[in-house]
Structure formats: C-alpha cells, structure tokens
Scaffold this motif. Structure first.
Motif, PDB file in Angstrom:
ATOM      1  N   GLY A  24      35.759  37.492  45.876  1.00 13.34           N
ATOM      2  CA  GLY A  24      36.778  38.414  45.343  1.00 13.34           C
ATOM      3  C   GLY A  24      36.077  39.473  44.184  1.00 13.34           C
ATOM      4  O   GLY A  24      35.046  39.100  43.606  1.00 13.34           O
ATOM      5  N   VAL A  25      37.054  40.423  43.799  1.00 10.60           N
ATOM      6  CA  VAL A  25      36.819  41.058  42.791  1.00 10.60           C
ATOM      7  C   VAL A  25      37.821  40.937  41.562  1.00 10.60           C
ATOM      8  O   VAL A  25      39.194  41.072  42.126  1.00 10.60           O
ATOM      9  CB  VAL A  25      36.316  42.699  42.860  1.00 10.60           C
ATOM     10  CG1 VAL A  25      37.492  43.276  43.450  1.00 10.60           C
ATOM     11  CG2 VAL A  25      35.870  43.367  41.631  1.00 10.60           C
ATOM     12  N   ILE A  26      37.506  40.632  40.460  1.00  8.02           N
ATOM     13  CA  ILE A  26      38.506  40.524  39.416  1.00  8.02           C
ATOM     14  C   ILE A  26      39.077  41.840  38.934  1.00  8.02           C
ATOM     15  O   ILE A  26      38.446  42.868  38.591  1.00  8.02           O
ATOM     16  CB  ILE A  26      38.058  39.904  38.225  1.00  8.02           C
ATOM     17  CG1 ILE A  26      37.501  38.598  38.301  1.00  8.02           C
ATOM     18  CG2 ILE A  26      39.106  39.949  36.739  1.00  8.02           C
ATOM     19  CD1 ILE A  26      36.786  37.750  37.087  1.00  8.02           C
ATOM     20  N   VAL A  27      40.597  41.879  39.141  1.00  2.00           N
ATOM     21  CA  VAL A  27      41.145  43.471  38.664  1.00  2.00           C
ATOM     22  C   VAL A  27      42.079  43.170  37.380  1.00  2.00           C
ATOM     23  O   VAL A  27      42.749  43.931  36.881  1.00  2.00           O
ATOM     24  CB  VAL A  27      42.116  43.744  39.841  1.00  2.00           C
ATOM     25  CG1 VAL A  27      41.186  44.237  41.031  1.00  2.00           C
ATOM     26  CG2 VAL A  27      43.112  42.721  40.316  1.00  2.00           C
ATOM     27  N   ASP A  28      42.318  41.954  37.089  1.00  2.00           N
ATOM     28  CA  ASP A  28      43.136  41.492  35.612  1.00  2.00           C
ATOM     29  C   ASP A  28      42.864  40.202  35.054  1.00  2.00           C
ATOM     30  O   ASP A  28      42.432  39.364  35.731  1.00  2.00           O
ATOM     31  CB  ASP A  28      44.789  41.850  35.866  1.00  2.00           C
ATOM     32  CG  ASP A  28      45.290  42.171  34.763  1.00  2.00           C
ATOM     33  OD1 ASP A  28      44.728  42.232  33.797  1.00  2.00           O
ATOM     34  OD2 ASP A  28      46.800  42.144  34.793  1.00  2.00           O
ATOM     35  N   VAL A  29      43.059  40.162  33.907  1.00  2.00           N
ATOM     36  CA  VAL A  29      42.887  38.727  33.280  1.00  2.00           C
ATOM     37  C   VAL A  29      44.102  38.487  32.428  1.00  2.00           C
ATOM     38  O   VAL A  29      44.432  39.234  31.643  1.00  2.00           O
ATOM     39  CB  VAL A  29      41.643  38.909  32.354  1.00  2.00           C
ATOM     40  CG1 VAL A  29      41.218  37.757  31.675  1.00  2.00           C
ATOM     41  CG2 VAL A  29      40.451  39.577  33.281  1.00  2.00           C
ATOM     42  N   ASP A  30      44.371  37.147  32.681  1.00  2.00           N
ATOM     43  CA  ASP A  30      45.343  36.913  31.741  1.00  2.00           C
ATOM     44  C   ASP A  30      44.711  35.700  30.664  1.00  2.00           C
ATOM     45  O   ASP A  30      44.119  34.734  31.008  1.00  2.00           O
ATOM     46  CB  ASP A  30      46.417  36.065  32.407  1.00  2.00           C
ATOM     47  CG  ASP A  30      47.313  36.817  33.223  1.00  2.00           C
ATOM     48  OD1 ASP A  30      47.546  38.258  32.885  1.00  2.00           O
ATOM     49  OD2 ASP A  30      47.885  36.337  34.329  1.00  2.00           O
ATOM     50  N   ALA A  31      45.245  35.723  29.279  1.00  2.00           N
ATOM     51  CA  ALA A  31      44.499  34.651  28.537  1.00  2.00           C
ATOM     52  C   ALA A  31      44.836  33.216  28.696  1.00  2.00           C
ATOM     53  O   ALA A  31      44.050  32.374  28.406  1.00  2.00           O
ATOM     54  CB  ALA A  31      45.020  35.055  27.052  1.00  2.00           C
ATOM     55  N   ASP A  32      46.132  33.084  29.468  1.00  2.00           N
ATOM     56  CA  ASP A  32      46.385  31.760  29.990  1.00  2.00           C
ATOM     57  C   ASP A  32      47.274  31.747  31.034  1.00  2.00           C
ATOM     58  O   ASP A  32      47.650  33.341  31.634  1.00  2.00           O
ATOM     59  CB  ASP A  32      47.111  31.226  28.771  1.00  2.00           C
ATOM     60  CG  ASP A  32      48.393  31.647  28.234  1.00  2.00           C
ATOM     61  OD1 ASP A  32      48.858  32.547  28.845  1.00  2.00           O
ATOM     62  OD2 ASP A  32      48.590  31.449  27.185  1.00  2.00           O
ATOM     63  N   VAL A  82      32.643  43.965  47.989  1.00  2.00           N
ATOM     64  CA  VAL A  82      34.051  43.167  48.399  1.00  2.00           C
ATOM     65  C   VAL A  82      34.951  44.379  49.332  1.00  2.00           C
ATOM     66  O   VAL A  82      34.953  45.433  48.708  1.00  2.00           O
ATOM     67  CB  VAL A  82      34.738  43.106  47.199  1.00  2.00           C
ATOM     68  CG1 VAL A  82      36.356  42.355  47.643  1.00  2.00           C
ATOM     69  CG2 VAL A  82      34.181  41.876  46.298  1.00  2.00           C
ATOM     70  N   GLU A  83      35.100  43.918  50.655  1.00  2.00           N
ATOM     71  CA  GLU A  83      35.765  44.590  51.353  1.00  2.00           C
ATOM     72  C   GLU A  83      37.595  44.205  51.146  1.00  2.00           C
ATOM     73  O   GLU A  83      37.904  43.326  51.577  1.00  2.00           O
ATOM     74  CB  GLU A  83      35.654  44.240  52.729  1.00  2.00           C
ATOM     75  CG  GLU A  83      34.083  44.670  53.214  1.00  2.00           C
ATOM     76  CD  GLU A  83      33.662  46.018  53.194  1.00  2.00           C
ATOM     77  OE1 GLU A  83      34.789  46.863  53.494  1.00  2.00           O
ATOM     78  OE2 GLU A  83      32.657  46.738  52.765  1.00  2.00           O
ATOM     79  N   HIS A  84      38.067  45.479  50.616  1.00  3.90           N
ATOM     80  CA  HIS A  84      39.615  44.906  50.320  1.00  3.90           C
ATOM     81  C   HIS A  84      40.161  46.563  50.257  1.00  3.90           C
ATOM     82  O   HIS A  84      39.401  47.422  49.626  1.00  3.90           O
ATOM     83  CB  HIS A  84      39.932  44.552  48.996  1.00  3.90           C
ATOM     84  CG  HIS A  84      41.314  44.056  49.011  1.00  3.90           C
ATOM     85  ND1 HIS A  84      42.067  44.825  48.388  1.00  3.90           N
ATOM     86  CD2 HIS A  84      41.861  42.722  48.889  1.00  3.90           C
ATOM     87  CE1 HIS A  84      43.517  44.291  48.248  1.00  3.90           C
ATOM     88  NE2 HIS A  84      43.301  42.982  48.513  1.00  3.90           N
ATOM     89  N   PRO A  85      41.167  46.783  50.777  1.00  2.50           N
ATOM     90  CA  PRO A  85      41.829  48.257  50.835  1.00  2.50           C
ATOM     91  C   PRO A  85      41.870  48.708  49.524  1.00  2.50           C
ATOM     92  O   PRO A  85      42.226  49.898  49.310  1.00  2.50           O
ATOM     93  CB  PRO A  85      43.327  48.047  51.638  1.00  2.50           C
ATOM     94  CG  PRO A  85      43.440  46.550  51.866  1.00  2.50           C
ATOM     95  CD  PRO A  85      42.082  45.918  51.631  1.00  2.50           C
ATOM     96  N   MET A  86      42.399  47.945  48.585  1.00  2.00           N
ATOM     97  CA  MET A  86      42.853  48.281  47.177  1.00  2.00           C
ATOM     98  C   MET A  86      41.590  48.805  46.113  1.00  2.00           C
ATOM     99  O   MET A  86      41.575  49.400  45.089  1.00  2.00           O
ATOM    100  CB  MET A  86      43.430  47.521  46.394  1.00  2.00           C
ATOM    101  CG  MET A  86      45.055  47.417  47.012  1.00  2.00           C
ATOM    102  SD  MET A  86      45.991  46.413  46.308  1.00  2.00           S
ATOM    103  CE  MET A  86      45.983  46.862  44.572  1.00  2.00           C
ATOM    104  N   VAL A  87      40.227  48.253  46.615  1.00  2.00           N
ATOM    105  CA  VAL A  87      39.004  48.444  45.887  1.00  2.00           C
ATOM    106  C   VAL A  87      38.858  50.006  45.367  1.00  2.00           C
ATOM    107  O   VAL A  87      38.642  50.062  44.341  1.00  2.00           O
ATOM    108  CB  VAL A  87      37.673  47.826  46.512  1.00  2.00           C
ATOM    109  CG1 VAL A  87      36.326  48.448  45.919  1.00  2.00           C
ATOM    110  CG2 VAL A  87      37.719  46.272  46.552  1.00  2.00           C
ATOM    111  N   ASP A  88      38.935  50.887  46.285  1.00  2.00           N
ATOM    112  CA  ASP A  88      38.724  52.215  46.016  1.00  2.00           C
ATOM    113  C   ASP A  88      39.705  52.936  45.221  1.00  2.00           C
ATOM    114  O   ASP A  88      39.523  53.727  44.304  1.00  2.00           O
ATOM    115  CB  ASP A  88      38.428  53.158  47.068  1.00  2.00           C
ATOM    116  CG  ASP A  88      37.384  52.830  47.866  1.00  2.00           C
ATOM    117  OD1 ASP A  88      36.162  52.167  47.386  1.00  2.00           O
ATOM    118  OD2 ASP A  88      37.187  53.022  49.250  1.00  2.00           O
ATOM    119  N   ASP A  89      40.868  52.278  44.934  1.00  2.00           N
ATOM    120  CA  ASP A  89      41.923  52.803  44.231  1.00  2.00           C
ATOM    121  C   ASP A  89      41.708  52.455  42.867  1.00  2.00           C
ATOM    122  O   ASP A  89      42.215  53.055  41.595  1.00  2.00           O
ATOM    123  CB  ASP A  89      43.591  52.117  44.725  1.00  2.00           C
ATOM    124  CG  ASP A  89      43.750  52.609  46.012  1.00  2.00           C
ATOM    125  OD1 ASP A  89      43.128  53.703  46.389  1.00  2.00           O
ATOM    126  OD2 ASP A  89      44.427  52.020  46.751  1.00  2.00           O
TER     127      ASP A  89
END
Length: 106
Positions: A24-32, A82-89
């Motif tokens: 997968g591809v990371i789209v957001d990070v939480d510190a914890d 990564v093949e995912h419908p939201m990647v291009d957005d």
C-alpha cells in the motif's frame, strides 16, 4: 512533558505489511495511535506500541484503507505502483517507489 516521536515513513511511501503481506501507499501519519481501545483489541494481533507512529494506508488492489503501526511495515522495494481508486486523487505522480502528494499537508 511530551515525547517527540519521529516517523520512519512519509506520506507517499509504498510499504508492505509484515504480517498480512499487503502492499500500500501511506496517505497520513499519526504520531501515536488514534483509534479506540476496542478497535485496537479487535484488529491488532501482536499488540504493537500505541506510542509509536501509526499510518493510514491505501491498500493495493483492494480499494480499502488500513491503519497500521510502524513496527508492522517495511519499505516495498518492488518499484511497482499501487492500484487503488484514490491514488490519482491524492498523488500527482509516482517515481522510484514514492508518490508525490498533489498538495502539501501540514
């Protein structure tokens, strides 16, 4: 007093989950960990640290999103997109194992 946590991965990094073996591809990070205790008890198997970074990941070929701990992922070196419908957005382009976000996120 708070402890500064440094994430080992960035938005746009392509990863593999150690146990479940999805890419997968990371789209957001939480510190914890930002989920509920009920979610943690139900969906984690190896009791990863709640005090380490957690990542929101678009799962390859599934169209779903996963929430994973840093200790359960590693860099995908396959250099495959990564093949995912939201990647291009979310991302502009893909180069050398990393996606470039369309906009900077604070």
């Amino acid at each position: 007093m708070s402890i500064l946590t440094t994430a080992g991965f960035n938005i746009g990094d392509v990863i593999i989950h150690r146990n479940q073996k999805f890419r997968g591809v990371i789209v957001d990070v939480d510190a914890d960990f930002q989920g509920s205790d009920d979610w943690y008890d139900q969906y984690t198997t190896n009791q990863p640290s709640k005090d380490a970074p957690w990542y929101h990941v678009l799962v390859d070929e599934e169209g779903s999103m996963a929430y994973v701990s840093e200790q359960n992922i590693y860099t995908d070196s396959s250099n495959m997109e990564v093949e995912h419908p939201m990647v291009d957005d979310i991302f502009e382009n893909y180069e050398a194992g990393h996606y470039m976000p369309r906009q900077t996120i604070n």
